[in-house]
Design a protein around this motif. Structure first.
Motif, PDB file in Angstrom:
ATOM      1  N   LEU A  31       0.852  -1.192   0.000  1.00 54.15           N
ATOM      2  CA  LEU A  31       0.000   0.000   0.000  1.00 54.15           C
ATOM      3  C   LEU A  31       0.882   1.235   0.000  1.00 54.15           C
ATOM      4  CD1 LEU A  31      -0.002   1.281   3.157  1.00 54.15           C
ATOM      5  CD2 LEU A  31      -1.285  -0.816   3.555  1.00 54.15           C
ATOM      6  N   GLU A  32       0.268   2.370  -0.386  1.00 55.90           N
ATOM      7  CA  GLU A  32       0.947   3.661  -0.371  1.00 55.90           C
ATOM      8  C   GLU A  32       0.522   4.414   0.878  1.00 55.90           C
ATOM      9  OE1 GLU A  32       0.168   5.733  -3.943  1.00 55.90           O
ATOM     10  OE2 GLU A  32       1.220   4.293  -5.223  1.00 55.90           O
ATOM     11  N   VAL A  33       1.504   4.981   1.582  1.00 53.67           N
ATOM     12  CA  VAL A  33       1.237   5.656   2.843  1.00 53.67           C
ATOM     13  C   VAL A  33       0.690   7.056   2.603  1.00 53.67           C
ATOM     14  CG1 VAL A  33       2.305   6.454   4.990  1.00 53.67           C
ATOM     15  CG2 VAL A  33       2.992   4.284   3.998  1.00 53.67           C
ATOM     16  N   GLY A  34       1.073   7.680   1.509  1.00 60.56           N
ATOM     17  CA  GLY A  34       0.678   9.064   1.256  1.00 60.56           C
ATOM     18  C   GLY A  34      -0.812   9.284   1.339  1.00 60.56           C
ATOM     19  N   PRO A  35      -1.634   8.478   0.670  1.00 59.44           N
ATOM     20  CA  PRO A  35      -3.080   8.687   0.763  1.00 59.44           C
ATOM     21  C   PRO A  35      -3.616   8.529   2.179  1.00 59.44           C
ATOM     22  CG  PRO A  35      -2.557   7.350  -1.156  1.00 59.44           C
ATOM     23  CD  PRO A  35      -1.284   7.508  -0.397  1.00 59.44           C
ATOM     24  N   ALA A  36      -3.084   7.604   2.936  1.00 61.50           N
ATOM     25  CA  ALA A  36      -3.552   7.432   4.311  1.00 61.50           C
ATOM     26  C   ALA A  36      -3.243   8.659   5.148  1.00 61.50           C
ATOM     27  CB  ALA A  36      -2.908   6.186   4.926  1.00 61.50           C
ATOM     28  N   ILE A  37      -2.052   9.237   4.949  1.00 60.86           N
ATOM     29  CA  ILE A  37      -1.692  10.436   5.711  1.00 60.86           C
ATOM     30  C   ILE A  37      -2.573  11.614   5.293  1.00 60.86           C
ATOM     31  CG2 ILE A  37       0.160  12.075   6.156  1.00 60.86           C
ATOM     32  CD1 ILE A  37       2.143   9.787   5.886  1.00 60.86           C
ATOM     33  N   GLU A  38      -2.802  11.760   3.968  1.00 58.98           N
ATOM     34  CA  GLU A  38      -3.637  12.866   3.492  1.00 58.98           C
ATOM     35  C   GLU A  38      -5.061  12.728   4.003  1.00 58.98           C
ATOM     36  OE1 GLU A  38      -3.218  12.747  -0.686  1.00 58.98           O
ATOM     37  OE2 GLU A  38      -1.196  13.628  -0.704  1.00 58.98           O
ATOM     38  N   GLN A  39      -5.596  11.495   4.076  1.00 54.42           N
ATOM     39  CA  GLN A  39      -6.937  11.293   4.603  1.00 54.42           C
ATOM     40  C   GLN A  39      -6.996  11.702   6.073  1.00 54.42           C
ATOM     41  OE1 GLN A  39      -8.557   7.405   3.886  1.00 54.42           O
ATOM     42  NE2 GLN A  39     -10.128   7.604   5.484  1.00 54.42           N
ATOM     43  N   THR A  40      -5.959  11.393   6.820  1.00 56.23           N
ATOM     44  CA  THR A  40      -5.924  11.783   8.239  1.00 56.23           C
ATOM     45  C   THR A  40      -5.885  13.294   8.364  1.00 56.23           C
ATOM     46  OG1 THR A  40      -4.760   9.727   8.785  1.00 56.23           O
ATOM     47  CG2 THR A  40      -4.674  11.504  10.405  1.00 56.23           C
ATOM     48  N   LEU A  41      -5.080  13.951   7.539  1.00 53.53           N
ATOM     49  CA  LEU A  41      -4.988  15.411   7.604  1.00 53.53           C
ATOM     50  C   LEU A  41      -6.319  16.055   7.250  1.00 53.53           C
ATOM     51  CD1 LEU A  41      -1.447  16.025   6.050  1.00 53.53           C
ATOM     52  CD2 LEU A  41      -2.113  16.021   8.460  1.00 53.53           C
ATOM     53  N   ARG A  42      -7.050  15.487   6.242  1.00 52.02           N
ATOM     54  CA  ARG A  42      -8.347  16.052   5.891  1.00 52.02           C
ATOM     55  C   ARG A  42      -9.314  15.922   7.064  1.00 52.02           C
ATOM     56  NH1 ARG A  42      -7.392  13.402   0.935  1.00 52.02           N
ATOM     57  NH2 ARG A  42      -8.756  11.675   1.601  1.00 52.02           N
ATOM     58  N   THR A  43      -9.204  14.817   7.808  1.00 52.43           N
ATOM     59  CA  THR A  43     -10.105  14.602   8.941  1.00 52.43           C
ATOM     60  C   THR A  43      -9.907  15.666  10.010  1.00 52.43           C
ATOM     61  OG1 THR A  43     -10.088  12.221   8.514  1.00 52.43           O
ATOM     62  CG2 THR A  43     -10.825  12.954  10.704  1.00 52.43           C
ATOM     63  N   TYR A  44      -8.655  16.035  10.267  1.00 52.27           N
ATOM     64  CA  TYR A  44      -8.355  16.963  11.362  1.00 52.27           C
ATOM     65  C   TYR A  44      -8.130  18.401  10.894  1.00 52.27           C
ATOM     66  CZ  TYR A  44      -7.858  13.056  14.613  1.00 52.27           C
ATOM     67  OH  TYR A  44      -8.102  11.970  15.403  1.00 52.27           O
ATOM     68  N   ARG A  45      -8.250  18.674   9.581  1.00 53.45           N
ATOM     69  CA  ARG A  45      -7.911  20.017   9.107  1.00 53.45           C
ATOM     70  C   ARG A  45      -8.868  21.058   9.679  1.00 53.45           C
ATOM     71  NH1 ARG A  45      -4.354  21.206   5.548  1.00 53.45           N
ATOM     72  NH2 ARG A  45      -4.296  19.070   4.757  1.00 53.45           N
ATOM     73  N   LEU A  46     -10.193  20.753   9.674  1.00 52.61           N
ATOM     74  CA  LEU A  46     -11.144  21.727  10.198  1.00 52.61           C
ATOM     75  C   LEU A  46     -10.903  21.985  11.679  1.00 52.61           C
ATOM     76  CD1 LEU A  46     -14.440  20.603   8.413  1.00 52.61           C
ATOM     77  CD2 LEU A  46     -12.970  22.559   7.873  1.00 52.61           C
ATOM     78  N   ASN A  47     -10.657  20.917  12.447  1.00 54.99           N
ATOM     79  CA  ASN A  47     -10.370  21.103  13.877  1.00 54.99           C
ATOM     80  C   ASN A  47      -9.106  21.914  14.087  1.00 54.99           C
ATOM     81  OD1 ASN A  47     -12.608  19.586  14.570  1.00 54.99           O
ATOM     82  ND2 ASN A  47     -11.466  17.653  14.680  1.00 54.99           N
ATOM     83  N   ALA A  48      -8.081  21.674  13.219  1.00 53.98           N
ATOM     84  CA  ALA A  48      -6.837  22.418  13.341  1.00 53.98           C
ATOM     85  C   ALA A  48      -7.045  23.891  13.025  1.00 53.98           C
ATOM     86  CB  ALA A  48      -5.773  21.812  12.422  1.00 53.98           C
ATOM     87  N   GLU A  49      -7.851  24.178  11.985  1.00 53.35           N
ATOM     88  CA  GLU A  49      -8.110  25.583  11.651  1.00 53.35           C
ATOM     89  C   GLU A  49      -8.877  26.269  12.769  1.00 53.35           C
ATOM     90  OE1 GLU A  49     -10.113  25.487   7.944  1.00 53.35           O
ATOM     91  OE2 GLU A  49      -8.304  24.966   6.774  1.00 53.35           O
TER      92      GLU A  49
END
Length: 681
Positions: A477-495
């Motif tokens: 598997l590729e790790v990049g998509p998993a990391i990007e999915q995690t960032l999308r999940t927390y991006r609103l909370n981070a903002e």
């Protein structure tokens, strides 16, 4: 001054030598010697009294004979003395002397005591030869008792002589004294001599018989008995090789042969059983040495006999010689004080057993010490004390962690359940009075609280699943998509919180071997934790890069200044993932426990909630991937977590073995905790 002391020392040495010599004899020999001495003394005394009576009778007989003989001769010669016929007197005296063998001498003395005629010292040829110049010293009253002559006995060079002095009185006129010397009765002398010789012979014979009996007893009885006693003592002392080699026959010889046969059988028995005893002892020592609990064996006085390695480790006794040392003196002071009373009660019999729990050492460890007396078969005599030491530190920590977990979960469950119930009851009771926007708001809050409950339950289930023996599949598997999915999940909370999320990677990233759902959960937990503890204005950086291929090209190179140096212990190149934040950081004391189950840093900072399972779940997932999570943190600066993932060309069997090896310490720790818990219950 030196001579007396030397004599005293010699006398003392002789006494000691005589005492040792006398001690060598047996009681039977001593009694025989004493009995012989008593018998010999009794026989000697009887013989002495008999001989003394015989001699007394002989003296009385000699005295009577001498008196009668003196009176007879005096009656015959007194007329001649009165007439002054000295020649006839001498002739009669000589005939009388020659006719009796018992006469030793005959003397005639005038009234003044002067001897004028003597036989055999006088002559008969003339008067001048008959006169002597000797004088007798006699009592003055002897002339007054003509019928009671003076008799006495004296010892001469030729033997004993009885002297008789008879006064010669005729018609009241005193003419002098007749003196006779009479030899003792030869028959009586011979009888007394024979009696004396027989007495001496009997005495000597008795002692010769005693000596011969003692020698015979020593050779035939005493010496074999002593050798037998010596052999019995050697056997009693454990020397079964003792033998008695004496040429003795009869029943005593059979007894010695039986003893030799018995010792031979005992020696064979000892040789046959010593191996079994040694094997049993080795098994017991091995069993005690491999016990998970500490074991200490004490004697009846409280001294250490045996301590297994676990007990030495718990009490810091490594490399010390403990055998024979008092237990209380070897324990830490605080533990010795707590254990002293219980140990005394068990040793004195006031308690059948004792159970003591205490905390010792730094960091504190909780120990459970059980004292059990060891008694003989009758149960009366105390032979020793068996002390078992259990380290309950892990159990106490687990109990404390479980208590914290139950408290946290109860709190986490109570809050969303209360909120859900409140809003649902409001919708149920006031549904007609609420606007559509308020209804949507209430339903949204209830939905969010339901998601919160779901996450909490999922965390517990995930941890349980990871600790089970379930087989996980690993795919490329590729790790990049998993990391990007995690960032999308927390991006609103981070903002909303004012925290910047950054993903740095080298394109293209290599394909790794792993489980998508598990890795997604790892990223979710790590980023969620980083966001939770990063204040407004901070940032969270995720990095992904190959490792350690850069180090293989140039070992001194670093991918960046803020990253750790390469770890050349990895056998193959891997993909390293880093999650760094600029949050509050973690103290050094908390860093040692950050990956433990139910442990929460917010217990110290008091501003964020959680179950304390996130990082424990992360560690379990990465263990399944055959890797290990590491961290570096500084309070007030931030925290970095990193781990390595195997690449696509890695062998799945090798990955599974690596994961199992990494899981073994955790499984052993869990098993030990469960064992401690079961022992405690």
């Amino acid at each position: 001054m030196n001579q007396p002391s030397g004599s005293t020392g010699t006398l003392a040495a002789w006494r000691q030598a005589l005492g040792r010599w006398w001690a060598e004899f047996s009681l039977q020999t001593k009694l025989l010697a004493v009995a012989t001495l008593v018998v010999s003394l009794l026989m000697t005394g009887i013989t002495f009294f008999a001989l003394n009576g015989i001699q007394r009778d002989a003296r009385m007989s000699d005295t009577r004979y001498a008196r009668d003989l003196g009176l007879l001769l005096s009656a015959n010669v007194t007329p001649l003395v009165a007439e002054g016929n000295d020649r006839e007197l001498a002739s009669v005296a000589e005939r009388f002397w020659r006719s009796s063998r018992s006469l030793r001498y005959i003397f005639f003395a005038d009234p003044d005591g002067v001897i004028y005629l003597g036989i055999p010292i006088g002559g008969t040829s003339g008067s001048s030869e008959l006169l002597l110049s000797r004088r007798l010293e006699l009592p003055p009253d002897i002339q007054k008792r003509p019928d009671n002559p003076l008799i006495r006995q004296h010892l001469t060079p030729d033997g004993q002589v009885t002297d008789v002095f008879v006064p010669m009185v005729s018609e009241g006129r005193y003419f002098g004294v007749l003196a006779l010397g009479i030899n003792p009765n030869e028959t009586l002398l011979a009888s007394a001599a024979l009696t004396r010789e027989v007495t001496v012979a009997v005495f000597i014979s008795i002692w010769v018989l005693v000596i011969l009996g003692a020698v015979f007893n020593a050779l035939t009885i005493t010496q074999p008995v002593k050798e037998l006693l010596r052999g019995v003592r050697q056997v009693a002392g454990g020397n079964f090789g003792a033998r008695i080699a004496l040429p003795v026959g009869g029943e005593l010889g059979e007894l010695l042969e039986g003893f030799n046969a018995m010792t031979a059988e005992l020696e064979v028995y000892k040789a046959a059983n010593i191996e079994e005893l040694t094997a049993a002892q080795v098994k017991q020592e091995s069993l005690i040495a491999t016990m998970a609990d500490g074991a200490v064996l004490l004697d009846a006085s409280g001294a250490i006999v045996l301590a297994n390695p676990t007990a030495r480790r718990l009490f810091r006794w490594e490399g010390r010689k403990l055998e024979g040392q008092e237990l209380i003196s070897e324990l830490p002071e605080r533990l010795a004080i707590e254990l002293h009373s219980a140990l005394d009660n068990v040793m004195s019999g006031q308690q059948e057993a004792a159970d003591v729990r205490c905390n010792v050492g730094e960091p504190p460890r909780t120990l459970r010490i059980v004292l059990q007396p060891v008694r003989d078969a009758s149960g009366e005599s105390l032979k020793g004390i068996a002390m078992t030491v259990q380290d309950l530190t892990r159990e106490v920590e687990l109990n404390a962690a479980q208590s914290r977990f139950i408290s946290n979960v109860s709190h986490e469950l109570r809050t969303p359940l209360f909120n859900i119930k409140s809003y649902v009851e409001t919708l149920h009771d006031l549904g007609d009075q609420l606007s559509e926007e308020e209804k949507k708001e209430f339903l949204g809050i209830a939905n969010a609280e339901t998601d919160r409950l779901t996450r909490l339950v999922n965390d517990v289930l995930d941890l349980s699943r990871l600790e089970s023996e379930r087989a996980w599949s690993f795919d490329p598997l590729e790790v990049g998509p998993a990391i990007e999915q995690t960032l999308r999940t927390y991006r609103l909370n981070a903002e909303d919180k004012g925290v910047k999320l950054v993903f740095e990677c080298e394109e293209p990233l290599p394909v790794v071997l792993g489980n998508w759902d598990l890795l997604l959960q790892v990223f979710d937990n790590l980023v969620g934790n980083a966001l939770k503890f990063t204040p407004e204005g901070g940032q969270i950086v995720l990095r992904a890069y190959p490792w350690p291929d850069l180090c293989l090209i140039n070992p001194d190179a670093l991918p960046s200044e803020d990253l750790p140096r390469c770890d050349l212990s990895s056998p193959l190149p891997r993909l390293r993932i880093e999650i760094s934040d600029s949050g509050c950081g973690i103290s050094e004391a908390d860093q040692d426990r950050i990956f433990e189950r139910f442990f929460r840093v917010e217990n110290a900072v008091h501003f964020e909630a959680g179950t304390g399972l996130g990082l424990s779940i992360v560690r379990g997932i990465l263990d399944k991937h055959g890797t290990q999570i590491r961290m570096a943190s500084e309070p007030g600066i931030g925290t970095s977590f990193w781990f390595d993932l195997p690449l696509e060309d890695s062998d799945q069997d090798e990955l599974r073995l690596t994961a199992e090896r990494r899981a073994e310490p955790a499984a052993m720790a869990t098993s030990s905790a469960l064992a401690d818990s079961s022992i405690s219950r």
